[in-house]
Design an enzyme around this catalytic site. Sequence first.
Site, mmCIF file in Angstrom:
data_model
loop_
_atom_site.group_PDB
_atom_site.id
_atom_site.type_symbol
_atom_site.label_atom_id
_atom_site.label_comp_id
_atom_site.label_asym_id
_atom_site.label_seq_id
_atom_site.Cartn_x
_atom_site.Cartn_y
_atom_site.Cartn_z
ATOM 1 N N GLY A 10 0.954 -1.449 0.077
ATOM 2 C CA GLY A 10 -0.071 0.036 0.117
ATOM 3 C C GLY A 10 0.804 1.339 -0.059
ATOM 4 O O GLY A 10 0.631 2.255 0.540
ATOM 5 N N ALA A 11 1.836 1.306 -0.726
ATOM 6 C CA ALA A 11 3.011 2.432 -0.562
ATOM 7 C C ALA A 11 2.617 3.550 -1.457
ATOM 8 O O ALA A 11 3.359 4.390 -1.595
ATOM 9 C CB ALA A 11 4.426 1.815 -1.030
ATOM 10 N N ASN A 12 1.578 3.450 -2.230
ATOM 11 C CA ASN A 12 1.341 4.659 -3.356
ATOM 12 C C ASN A 12 0.551 5.815 -2.547
ATOM 13 O O ASN A 12 0.628 6.917 -3.242
ATOM 14 C CB ASN A 12 0.605 4.110 -4.460
ATOM 15 C CG ASN A 12 -0.874 3.565 -4.216
ATOM 16 O OD1 ASN A 12 -1.089 2.363 -3.274
ATOM 17 N ND2 ASN A 12 -2.131 4.162 -4.278
ATOM 18 N N GLY A 14 -1.018 7.801 1.646
ATOM 19 C CA GLY A 14 -1.160 7.760 2.818
ATOM 20 C C GLY A 14 0.007 7.356 3.507
ATOM 21 O O GLY A 14 1.273 7.666 3.231
ATOM 22 N N GLY A 16 1.543 4.410 3.975
ATOM 23 C CA GLY A 16 2.805 3.625 3.070
ATOM 24 C C GLY A 16 3.731 4.427 2.288
ATOM 25 O O GLY A 16 4.758 4.287 2.029
ATOM 26 N N SER A 131 -4.330 -1.110 14.554
ATOM 27 C CA SER A 131 -5.341 0.268 14.781
ATOM 28 C C SER A 131 -5.802 0.130 16.274
ATOM 29 O O SER A 131 -6.100 -0.886 16.894
ATOM 30 C CB SER A 131 -6.667 0.100 13.829
ATOM 31 O OG SER A 131 -7.637 0.952 14.221
ATOM 32 N N TYR A 156 -14.267 -4.150 10.345
ATOM 33 C CA TYR A 156 -12.987 -3.447 10.427
ATOM 34 C C TYR A 156 -12.154 -3.730 11.584
ATOM 35 O O TYR A 156 -10.978 -3.924 11.676
ATOM 36 C CB TYR A 156 -13.110 -1.948 10.228
ATOM 37 C CG TYR A 156 -11.517 -1.399 10.242
ATOM 38 C CD1 TYR A 156 -10.792 -1.310 9.213
ATOM 39 C CD2 TYR A 156 -11.595 -0.538 11.125
ATOM 40 C CE1 TYR A 156 -9.695 -0.987 8.975
ATOM 41 C CE2 TYR A 156 -10.022 0.233 11.210
ATOM 42 C CZ TYR A 156 -9.351 0.110 10.170
ATOM 43 O OH TYR A 156 -8.026 0.666 10.251
#
Length: 286
Positions: A10-12, A14, A16, A131, A156
């Site tokens: 998820g590095a694209n 936020g 990440g 979280s 979640y």
Amino acid sequence: MNGSTAVVTGANSGLGLVTAAELARRGAHVVLAVRNTAAGAEAARRIGGDVEVRELDLASLASVRAFAAGLGTVDLLVNNAGAVLLGPRRTTADGFELHLGTNMLGPFALTGLLLDNLAAAKAARVVSLSSITHKNAHLDFDDLMFERRYRAAAAYGRSKLATTVFGVELDRRLRAAGSPILSVLAHPGLTRTNLTPRAWEHRGRAGRLMARAGLLLTQPVEEGAQPQLRAATGPEVRGGQFFGPARLGETRGPVTEARMSREAADPAVGKRLWAAAESLTGVSYL
């Protein structure tokens, strides 16, 4: 971190993106593991340094296996990517409830498939992103996929509890095996990322207003990424440690050791979830 290889899911965007950029700034070769490779390419352009983009969809075990098959030695795995969608119940490509499948089962399989790659490094780490919502959650092993009386916010929270249980149990098993790999956990408190607006997109204009209101309560993403950066790079870090913000109920502020729920730390829960994850994903290790 010169000479090391870090995989950030998820590095694209936020958390990440901030994490990947900092690791690249420190000299690591950073693999941006992203579902959207076009967005990943734009992120790579912004980051600069020694980065590469590889496709990874944690909601698909086939994608997880394909991604893992093409990697060499891995010094750091940051299981950062996550999903939070507050609309109707959805499932992954493999039929798992979307939150559990993306936030815990996908990372569980990825970590197992990369265990030999991590073992080839001198001092490897796995960072699992929890979280604060995990503290009010409870795992129902009779309904792990939340097929009865589904509530998205609860789903979640359950998925993040499962993620936390996984990170702690991974630490137990690595220690028992005499492995030098560290399993460390972190959570960002309340942080301003693109997940907040996405979570409310099913509510249309009202959802957009709620998302904007929620953004007022959050800290900048650069601050929210600090706990996972401490977990990933702190020289004094020990396996099993859990980092989060220090102030206002762990919602913001400087990094400190966070408190996890009793259920998250329960070895019996860890053993049971691990067995379920192995059965569901077909990936067995440790």
